[in-house]
Design a protein around this motif. Structure first.
Motif, PDB file in Angstrom:
ATOM      1  N   ASN A  73     -54.184  13.366   4.271  1.00 57.69           N
ATOM      2  CA  ASN A  73     -52.931  12.753   3.817  1.00 57.69           C
ATOM      3  C   ASN A  73     -53.214  11.613   2.849  1.00 57.69           C
ATOM      4  O   ASN A  73     -52.492  11.419   1.875  1.00 57.69           O
ATOM      5  CB  ASN A  73     -52.111  12.233   5.003  1.00 57.69           C
ATOM      6  N   ARG A  74     -54.278  10.856   3.109  1.00 58.92           N
ATOM      7  CA  ARG A  74     -54.627   9.729   2.247  1.00 58.92           C
ATOM      8  C   ARG A  74     -54.938  10.209   0.824  1.00 58.92           C
ATOM      9  O   ARG A  74     -54.478   9.632  -0.158  1.00 58.92           O
ATOM     10  CB  ARG A  74     -55.818   8.969   2.837  1.00 58.92           C
ATOM     11  N   LYS A  75     -55.717  11.292   0.706  1.00 63.47           N
ATOM     12  CA  LYS A  75     -56.062  11.803  -0.625  1.00 63.47           C
ATOM     13  C   LYS A  75     -54.838  12.377  -1.330  1.00 63.47           C
ATOM     14  O   LYS A  75     -54.651  12.178  -2.525  1.00 63.47           O
ATOM     15  CB  LYS A  75     -57.164  12.856  -0.524  1.00 63.47           C
ATOM     16  N   ILE A  76     -54.006  13.076  -0.591  1.00 60.51           N
ATOM     17  CA  ILE A  76     -52.790  13.639  -1.194  1.00 60.51           C
ATOM     18  C   ILE A  76     -51.868  12.512  -1.644  1.00 60.51           C
ATOM     19  O   ILE A  76     -51.305  12.556  -2.736  1.00 60.51           O
ATOM     20  CB  ILE A  76     -52.086  14.610  -0.221  1.00 60.51           C
ATOM     21  N   LYS A  77     -51.745  11.492  -0.821  1.00 61.56           N
ATOM     22  CA  LYS A  77     -50.902  10.351  -1.190  1.00 61.56           C
ATOM     23  C   LYS A  77     -51.459   9.670  -2.444  1.00 61.56           C
ATOM     24  O   LYS A  77     -50.709   9.213  -3.307  1.00 61.56           O
ATOM     25  CB  LYS A  77     -50.815   9.356  -0.037  1.00 61.56           C
ATOM     26  N   ASN A  78     -52.782   9.639  -2.569  1.00 61.32           N
ATOM     27  CA  ASN A  78     -53.415   9.059  -3.754  1.00 61.32           C
ATOM     28  C   ASN A  78     -53.052   9.863  -5.009  1.00 61.32           C
ATOM     29  O   ASN A  78     -52.791   9.287  -6.065  1.00 61.32           O
ATOM     30  CB  ASN A  78     -54.935   8.996  -3.568  1.00 61.32           C
ATOM     31  N   PHE A  79     -53.014  11.188  -4.902  1.00 62.19           N
ATOM     32  CA  PHE A  79     -52.604  12.016  -6.038  1.00 62.19           C
ATOM     33  C   PHE A  79     -51.147  11.745  -6.398  1.00 62.19           C
ATOM     34  O   PHE A  79     -50.801  11.611  -7.558  1.00 62.19           O
ATOM     35  CB  PHE A  79     -52.757  13.511  -5.728  1.00 62.19           C
ATOM     36  N   ASP A  80     -50.290  11.714  -5.387  1.00 59.79           N
ATOM     37  CA  ASP A  80     -48.856  11.548  -5.608  1.00 59.79           C
ATOM     38  C   ASP A  80     -48.504  10.114  -5.988  1.00 59.79           C
ATOM     39  O   ASP A  80     -47.578   9.877  -6.748  1.00 59.79           O
ATOM     40  CB  ASP A  80     -48.074  11.962  -4.357  1.00 59.79           C
ATOM     41  N   GLY A  81     -49.215   9.168  -5.417  1.00 60.91           N
ATOM     42  CA  GLY A  81     -48.935   7.766  -5.683  1.00 60.91           C
ATOM     43  C   GLY A  81     -47.895   7.184  -4.745  1.00 60.91           C
ATOM     44  O   GLY A  81     -47.649   5.981  -4.744  1.00 60.91           O
ATOM     45  N   PHE A  82     -47.281   8.041  -3.927  1.00 60.17           N
ATOM     46  CA  PHE A  82     -46.196   7.559  -3.080  1.00 60.17           C
ATOM     47  C   PHE A  82     -46.248   8.178  -1.683  1.00 60.17           C
ATOM     48  O   PHE A  82     -46.278   7.478  -0.694  1.00 60.17           O
ATOM     49  CB  PHE A  82     -44.854   7.882  -3.762  1.00 60.17           C
ATOM     50  N   ASN A  83     -46.243   9.502  -1.624  1.00 60.14           N
ATOM     51  CA  ASN A  83     -46.198  10.207  -0.342  1.00 60.14           C
ATOM     52  C   ASN A  83     -47.239  11.315  -0.283  1.00 60.14           C
ATOM     53  O   ASN A  83     -47.738  11.758  -1.311  1.00 60.14           O
ATOM     54  CB  ASN A  83     -44.823  10.880  -0.140  1.00 60.14           C
ATOM     55  N   ALA A  84     -47.467  11.801   0.950  1.00 58.89           N
ATOM     56  CA  ALA A  84     -48.292  12.988   1.141  1.00 58.89           C
ATOM     57  C   ALA A  84     -47.414  14.191   1.447  1.00 58.89           C
ATOM     58  O   ALA A  84     -47.865  15.325   1.393  1.00 58.89           O
ATOM     59  CB  ALA A  84     -49.294  12.771   2.270  1.00 58.89           C
ATOM     60  N   LYS A  85     -46.145  13.934   1.786  1.00 57.37           N
ATOM     61  CA  LYS A  85     -45.220  15.011   2.145  1.00 57.37           C
ATOM     62  C   LYS A  85     -43.862  14.774   1.480  1.00 57.37           C
ATOM     63  O   LYS A  85     -43.474  13.652   1.228  1.00 57.37           O
ATOM     64  CB  LYS A  85     -45.010  15.060   3.660  1.00 57.37           C
ATOM     65  N   ILE A  86     -43.168  15.888   1.237  1.00 53.19           N
ATOM     66  CA  ILE A  86     -41.779  15.844   0.780  1.00 53.19           C
ATOM     67  C   ILE A  86     -40.990  16.723   1.738  1.00 53.19           C
ATOM     68  O   ILE A  86     -41.341  17.896   1.940  1.00 53.19           O
ATOM     69  CB  ILE A  86     -41.629  16.362  -0.668  1.00 53.19           C
ATOM     70  N   ASN A  87     -39.963  16.146   2.333  1.00 51.44           N
ATOM     71  CA  ASN A  87     -39.149  16.870   3.314  1.00 51.44           C
ATOM     72  C   ASN A  87     -40.007  17.519   4.403  1.00 51.44           C
ATOM     73  O   ASN A  87     -39.783  18.655   4.801  1.00 51.44           O
ATOM     74  CB  ASN A  87     -38.268  17.930   2.634  1.00 51.44           C
ATOM     75  N   PHE A  94     -49.252  19.049  -8.141  1.00 55.09           N
ATOM     76  CA  PHE A  94     -48.939  17.799  -8.825  1.00 55.09           C
ATOM     77  C   PHE A  94     -48.882  18.041 -10.329  1.00 55.09           C
ATOM     78  O   PHE A  94     -49.726  18.760 -10.877  1.00 55.09           O
ATOM     79  CB  PHE A  94     -50.024  16.751  -8.536  1.00 55.09           C
ATOM     80  N   PRO A  95     -47.931  17.422 -11.013  1.00 58.93           N
ATOM     81  CA  PRO A  95     -47.931  17.526 -12.475  1.00 58.93           C
ATOM     82  C   PRO A  95     -49.144  16.781 -13.029  1.00 58.93           C
ATOM     83  O   PRO A  95     -49.545  15.748 -12.499  1.00 58.93           O
ATOM     84  CB  PRO A  95     -46.627  16.848 -12.883  1.00 58.93           C
ATOM     85  N   ALA A  96     -49.724  17.346 -14.060  1.00 56.63           N
ATOM     86  CA  ALA A  96     -50.914  16.725 -14.648  1.00 56.63           C
ATOM     87  C   ALA A  96     -50.900  16.901 -16.153  1.00 56.63           C
ATOM     88  O   ALA A  96     -50.285  17.819 -16.694  1.00 56.63           O
ATOM     89  CB  ALA A  96     -52.181  17.345 -14.058  1.00 56.63           C
ATOM     90  N   ILE A  97     -51.584  16.001 -16.808  1.00 51.99           N
ATOM     91  CA  ILE A  97     -51.834  16.104 -18.239  1.00 51.99           C
ATOM     92  C   ILE A  97     -53.206  16.756 -18.368  1.00 51.99           C
ATOM     93  O   ILE A  97     -54.191  16.237 -17.848  1.00 51.99           O
ATOM     94  CB  ILE A  97     -51.825  14.716 -18.907  1.00 51.99           C
ATOM     95  N   LEU A  98     -53.248  17.896 -19.012  1.00 53.82           N
ATOM     96  CA  LEU A  98     -54.492  18.658 -19.143  1.00 53.82           C
ATOM     97  C   LEU A  98     -55.130  18.404 -20.501  1.00 53.82           C
ATOM     98  O   LEU A  98     -54.477  18.560 -21.541  1.00 53.82           O
ATOM     99  CB  LEU A  98     -54.210  20.160 -18.997  1.00 53.82           C
TER     100      LEU A  98
END
Length: 189
Positions: A73-87, A94-98
């Motif tokens: 959850n910590r790593k996922i939250k780091n990707f999202d910046g806010f949460n590890a889960k939605i609903n 995650f949206p990314a700039i490639l």
């Protein structure tokens, strides 16, 4: 002569001895991808040279970064910046700039360093991020130590996952708040 013809003429003399895929993308797909809005290709050239030539190029696009559900959850939250889960559901995309392609012209290989090329690329990424948002930048590369080291200088790390033997490595960089604030000029007196 149309803009497309001029661009085709410019890129026709691009040579990438180290990676034919980089040369082929520029010559065969870059203009089409521009037309259909799949990516944007940026040419780097020396304005002061007598002979006009493309020193290097890079391509940027939008992408979805998919991570395995078993990440903490910590790593996922780091990707999202806010949460590890939605609903109540784990976030795994995650949206990314490639940064899709990065390549130097072998004809001018001593005229620009890989570091300088990445500087141009990251400045362009941050300009785009300022307009459309996003916090993850990703790229893929072969498992070549000098490339991994170069990208590491810009804060990219290898995404944790099981890679097949010849699979390209995925490298990611999560933009830090100070990078975004500095680029946008927020907080200046």
């Amino acid at each position: 002569m149309s803009d497309e013809q001029k661009a085709q003429e410019l890129i026709s003399i691009f040579v990438c001895e180290k990676d034919p895929d980089i040369e082929n993308f520029l010559k065969e797909k870059a203009i089409l991808f521009e037309k259909i809005g799949k990516s944007r290709t940026f040419l780097v050239f020396n304005e002061e040279a007598e002979e006009f030539g493309v020193l290097a190029y890079f391509t940027i696009a939008l992408q979805v970064l998919k991570v395995r559900e078993s990440l903490s959850n910590r790593k996922i939250k780091n990707f999202d910046g806010f949460n590890a889960k939605i609903n109540g559901e784990r976030i795994t995309e995650f949206p990314a700039i490639l940064i899709g392609q990065v390549g130097k012209n072998s004809l001018y290989k001593d005229n620009i360093s890989g570091y300088d090329l990445m500087q141009y690329c990251m400045n362009t990424v941050l300009d785009g991020q300022m307009r459309i948002a996003g916090r993850i930048v990703m790229l893929e590369c072969r498992n070549i130590p000098y490339l991994i080291e170069l990208y590491g200088q810009f804060g990219f790390t290898i995404l944790e996952k099981d890679y097949a033997e010849d699979e390209l490595l995925q490298l990611i960089k999560i933009l830090r708040e100070e990078e975004l604030i500095e680029k946008q000029g927020i907080g200046e007196a």
